[in-house]
Design a protein around this motif. Structure first.
Motif, PDB file in Angstrom:
ATOM      1  N   HIS A 316       0.833  -1.133   0.130  1.00 49.02           N
ATOM      2  CA  HIS A 316       0.044  -0.098  -0.157  1.00 49.02           C
ATOM      3  C   HIS A 316       0.786   1.241   0.024  1.00 49.02           C
ATOM      4  O   HIS A 316       0.683   2.302  -0.802  1.00 49.02           O
ATOM      5  CB  HIS A 316      -0.978  -0.163   1.361  1.00 49.02           C
ATOM      6  CG  HIS A 316      -1.967   1.177   1.235  1.00 49.02           C
ATOM      7  ND1 HIS A 316      -3.066   1.136   0.644  1.00 49.02           N
ATOM      8  CD2 HIS A 316      -1.593   2.466   1.824  1.00 49.02           C
ATOM      9  CE1 HIS A 316      -3.652   2.156   0.988  1.00 49.02           C
ATOM     10  NE2 HIS A 316      -2.560   3.111   1.633  1.00 49.02           N
ATOM     11  N   GLU A 317       1.909   1.349   1.006  1.00 48.59           N
ATOM     12  CA  GLU A 317       2.415   2.552   1.136  1.00 48.59           C
ATOM     13  C   GLU A 317       3.382   2.722  -0.143  1.00 48.59           C
ATOM     14  O   GLU A 317       3.603   3.926  -0.676  1.00 48.59           O
ATOM     15  CB  GLU A 317       3.313   2.574   2.282  1.00 48.59           C
ATOM     16  CG  GLU A 317       2.425   2.442   3.531  1.00 48.59           C
ATOM     17  CD  GLU A 317       1.420   3.521   3.836  1.00 48.59           C
ATOM     18  OE1 GLU A 317       1.225   4.310   2.939  1.00 48.59           O
ATOM     19  OE2 GLU A 317       0.148   2.991   4.462  1.00 48.59           O
ATOM     20  N   GLU A 339      -6.137   7.323  -2.087  1.00 44.41           N
ATOM     21  CA  GLU A 339      -6.394   6.141  -1.446  1.00 44.41           C
ATOM     22  C   GLU A 339      -6.951   4.982  -2.166  1.00 44.41           C
ATOM     23  O   GLU A 339      -6.698   3.792  -2.110  1.00 44.41           O
ATOM     24  CB  GLU A 339      -7.041   6.553  -0.007  1.00 44.41           C
ATOM     25  CG  GLU A 339      -6.452   7.209   0.966  1.00 44.41           C
ATOM     26  CD  GLU A 339      -4.785   7.026   1.075  1.00 44.41           C
ATOM     27  OE1 GLU A 339      -4.591   5.682   0.962  1.00 44.41           O
ATOM     28  OE2 GLU A 339      -4.058   7.802   1.758  1.00 44.41           O
ATOM     29  N   THR A 342      -4.701   3.780  -4.705  1.00 39.73           N
ATOM     30  CA  THR A 342      -3.647   2.991  -4.054  1.00 39.73           C
ATOM     31  C   THR A 342      -3.898   1.696  -3.254  1.00 39.73           C
ATOM     32  O   THR A 342      -3.402   0.734  -3.405  1.00 39.73           O
ATOM     33  CB  THR A 342      -3.041   3.857  -2.792  1.00 39.73           C
ATOM     34  OG1 THR A 342      -2.367   5.095  -3.261  1.00 39.73           O
ATOM     35  CG2 THR A 342      -1.932   2.902  -1.835  1.00 39.73           C
ATOM     36  N   TYR A 403     -10.983   4.333   0.463  1.00 37.80           N
ATOM     37  CA  TYR A 403     -10.120   3.453  -0.036  1.00 37.80           C
ATOM     38  C   TYR A 403     -10.915   2.055  -0.653  1.00 37.80           C
ATOM     39  O   TYR A 403     -10.410   1.788  -1.672  1.00 37.80           O
ATOM     40  CB  TYR A 403      -9.752   2.679   1.387  1.00 37.80           C
ATOM     41  CG  TYR A 403      -8.688   3.628   2.333  1.00 37.80           C
ATOM     42  CD1 TYR A 403      -7.270   3.388   2.306  1.00 37.80           C
ATOM     43  CD2 TYR A 403      -9.205   4.726   3.003  1.00 37.80           C
ATOM     44  CE1 TYR A 403      -6.439   4.092   2.887  1.00 37.80           C
ATOM     45  CE2 TYR A 403      -8.389   5.566   3.694  1.00 37.80           C
ATOM     46  CZ  TYR A 403      -6.844   5.140   3.778  1.00 37.80           C
ATOM     47  OH  TYR A 403      -5.960   6.004   4.286  1.00 37.80           O
TER      48      TYR A 403
HETATM   49 ZN    ZN Z   1      -2.847   5.041   1.856  1.00 40.31          ZN
END
Ligand code: ZN
Ligand code: BES
Length: 622
Positions: A316-317, A339, A342, A403
């Motif tokens: 993720h990061e 987000e 991502t 997300y």
């Molecule tokens: Zn994130």
């Protein structure tokens, strides 16, 4: 409500009414960021040079920030910056005749935004230098005493700038719409190492003075700093881990697949453009799971489970190096562009590195979380990908919606257009908007031009617009199913029916995801014998896996299984990661245990980050 707050909220209601009346909400092509004071339509910061002393005795940073400016509107004679709790000592400007002191006004804009710093700019001024210091309570910094670290010998300090906390340690245009390069000189006590979200040599001598260059332009929320008794261990030539010694080797082992993840992401979406990629393991009070500070992801130690089961956080990061850090949401209402993209990229990378089964399990857990989150909203506007105006803090918009709904939307597009076309499209999208800050409408136009128009009839424009702008979840949303989870469901049913006992679950090879799936769907009124059977068989109340412990505590508290009381107290004192502790405090309130929660909080609070303190104060209504 205080008069100030009332005025503010009246103002945002009026602002919202005006916006709603003038244009369809989605059409604001030059939408300004509502969370900054900066006059960034007239003048922008292009480079920042920091010179700061890290003063652990007083818990302050003190020094100067030199800002290089680009004037967009010729008549501009003021520069407005964001600050929060900064003491401004003097401001200088550089024009043709050299540096000279200039006037400034610091004005309080209320709790939420901090103070605007308005600086007089003489004709032709291209630089300002601000001499300042932070306050010990800076919202974007946490100062830990030696006792609060694992080594117990040295203090520790780290920043968390996202969303609008950079202004509490640097006077800056604190909006994701503005990007700048930066350089810094940081002075620390001699034994300690300073790190920033910038270029750094892992083998630099520890001598108390550290220089950094960040040659790629980034928004303020990606500025980061950490200082502590940190060691480095390489994972590959370009990837490594920084941590306190106690956990360094474990971290390097846990995240040994990071280079593979980098390769997989670059194969899919184009080259990694940031030089090195290092991980920094913070003390357990770090309020997030991870933070995508460029070149140096900040991480909670709670994801070091010992079995690589929580490494999706690295995927993720790391993915943010494309979605977010390279292509950035121009305002926080559009956080799903960071987000959601991502989360989608994360899952694709998990599939590449660990295979389809694990990726699908993560999809199922994500969608279940999303449905629960949406069901809990009082205001349906919170379930649209583009957040409403007028939130109290941009962070309120960072729910499962940007997300998980963002992820589902992109997976919907992938399914409709086919993986090959969609991959090509996304790769081109990152290239097209690289080092840019964009709005949802920019994405829509690009999608329309490059995928919808060339492939007519595959999706309806109205459906795409509904995905982006409408509340709720469309029926066409992907519906992931996992065979591994189906087995867990069957096992759970047999256990609940008394057909098998805990020793017979066949869970020896379960990974964390399966345990979470098993625990989350246990009924709240499950018999105490069954709680005891599970706990004595698997030691769930004292498991070292922070995610499994969290799920077990949430369930046990709800059901009144009180064996967890002491472990929960210990957990709340040890861990400061918001996702793992806010819901526990909330649950304690909901089951009428506020008094007990307060007692624990009194012990835990000094160890929490200012962001976590504010949030839990609100949960406990302090
Ligand atoms: Zn994130
Ligand atoms: N950028 C976020 C963290 C964040 C968001 C900090 C908003 C402050 C304001 C980071 O990339 C993130 O999403 N972290 C998640 C982990 C992830 C695997 C979902 C977290 O911290 O839980």
């Amino acid at each position: 409500m205080s008069a100030k707050k009332y005025l503010l909220s009246t103002f945002s209601v009026i602002l919202f009414a005006i916006l709603a009346a003038c244009s369809a909400p989605e059409e604001a092509a030059n939408e300004m960021d509502e969370f900054t004071f900066a006059n960034y339509d007239a003048i922008v910061v292009r480079h920042v040079d920091l010179d700061l002393d890290v003063d652990f005795d007083n818990k302050i940073l003190t020094g100067s920030a030199e800002l290089s400016l680009e004037i967009l509107k010729p008549d501009t004679n003021t520069l407005i910056l964001d600050t929060r709790d900064l003491a401004i000592k003097a401001v200088f400007t550089e024009a043709s005749g050299g540096w000279q002191e200039t006037g400034f006004v610091l004005e309080d804009g209320g709790n939420l935004m901090g103070q605007s710093l308005t600086i007089d700019l003489p004709e032709g001024a291209a630089k300002v230098r601000i001499e300042y210091q932070t306050s010990p309570g800076a919202s974007g910094l946490q100062w830990l005493t030696p006792e609060q670290t694992a080594g117990k010998e040295y203090p520790f300090m780290f920043s968390q700038s996202q969303a609008i906390h950079a202004r509490s340690w640097v006077p800056i245009q604190d909006t994701p719409a503005v990007r700048f390069t930066y350089s810094a000189t940081i002075r620390t006590p001699e034994a300690l190492l300073a790190l920033m979200s910038a270029d750094q040599d892992p083998y630099t001598p520890r001598d108390g003075e550290y220089s950094f260059e960040m040659p790629q332009a980034i928004p303020a929320y990606l500025m980061a700093i950490a200082v502590g008794d940190l060691e480095f261990q390489a994972i590959s030539d370009t990837v490594g881990v920084y941590a306190e010694e106690y956990i360094l080797a474990a971290a390097a082992e846990e995240f040994s697949e990071t280079p593979m993840m980098m390769e997989a992401t670059a194969d899919l979406y184009g080259p990694y453009r940031w030089g090195r990629y290092d991980l920094l393991i913070l003390p357990p009070s770090f309020p997030f799971g991870g933070m995508e500070n460029p070149r140096l992801t900040f991480l909670t130690p709670t994801v070091i489970a010992g079995d690589k089961s929580l490494t999706s956080i690295i995927a993720h990061e790391l993915a943010h190096s494309w979605s977010g850090n390279l292509v950035t949401n121009a305002t926080w209402r559009h956080a799903w562009l960071n987000e959601g993209f991502t989360s989608y990229v994360e899952n694709r990378v998990m599939e590449e590195v660990y295979g389809k089964d694990r990726a699908v399990m993560e999809q199922v857990l994500g969608k279940a979380d999303l449905l629960e989150t949406i069901a809990g909203f009082e205001d349906p506007a919170m379930s649209a990908l583009v957040m409403p105006y007028g939130l109290n803090d941009p962070f309120e918009g960072f729910t499962d919606v940007p997300y998980q709904k963002g992820d589902l939307f992109l997976r919907y597009l992938e399914q409709k257009f086919g993986r090959e076309k969609f991959d090509t499209f996304l790769r081109a999208y990152f290239e097209e908007f690289a080092f840019g800050s964009i709005l949802s409408e920019d994405f829509y136009s690009y999608l329309d031009e490059n995928l919808m128009s060339p492939n007519p009839g595959v999706v309806e424009p109205e459906v795409i617009r509904a995905w982006i702008y409408d509340p709720g979840l469309l029926d066409v949303a992907p519906e992931p199913t996992s065979d591994a989870f189906t087995l867990v469901s069957e096992t759970r049913a047999a256990f609940l029916a008394g057909e098998i006992s805990a020793t017979e679950l066949g869970s020896e090879a379960w990974i964390t995801h399966q345990w979470l799936y098993f625990i989350n769907a246990l009924p709240d009124d499950m018999a105490m014998e069954l709680f005891i059977d599970l706990d004595t068989t698997f030691d769930l109340s004292v498991t070292a896996n922070a995610e499994i412990a969290f799920a077990w505590y949430m369930k046990s508290l709800q059901a009144g299984y009180l064996t967890v009381v002491n472990p929960v107290e210990e957990y709340l004192i040890r861990i400061g990661r918001g996702k793992l502790i806010y819901p526990l405090y909330q649950r304690l309130v909901d089951i009428s245990q506020r008094d007990w929660a307060l007692k624990v909080y009194q012990k835990a609070r000094p160890g929490y980050h200012p962001i976590a303190q504010a949030r839990i104060d609100a949960i406990l209504e302090l």
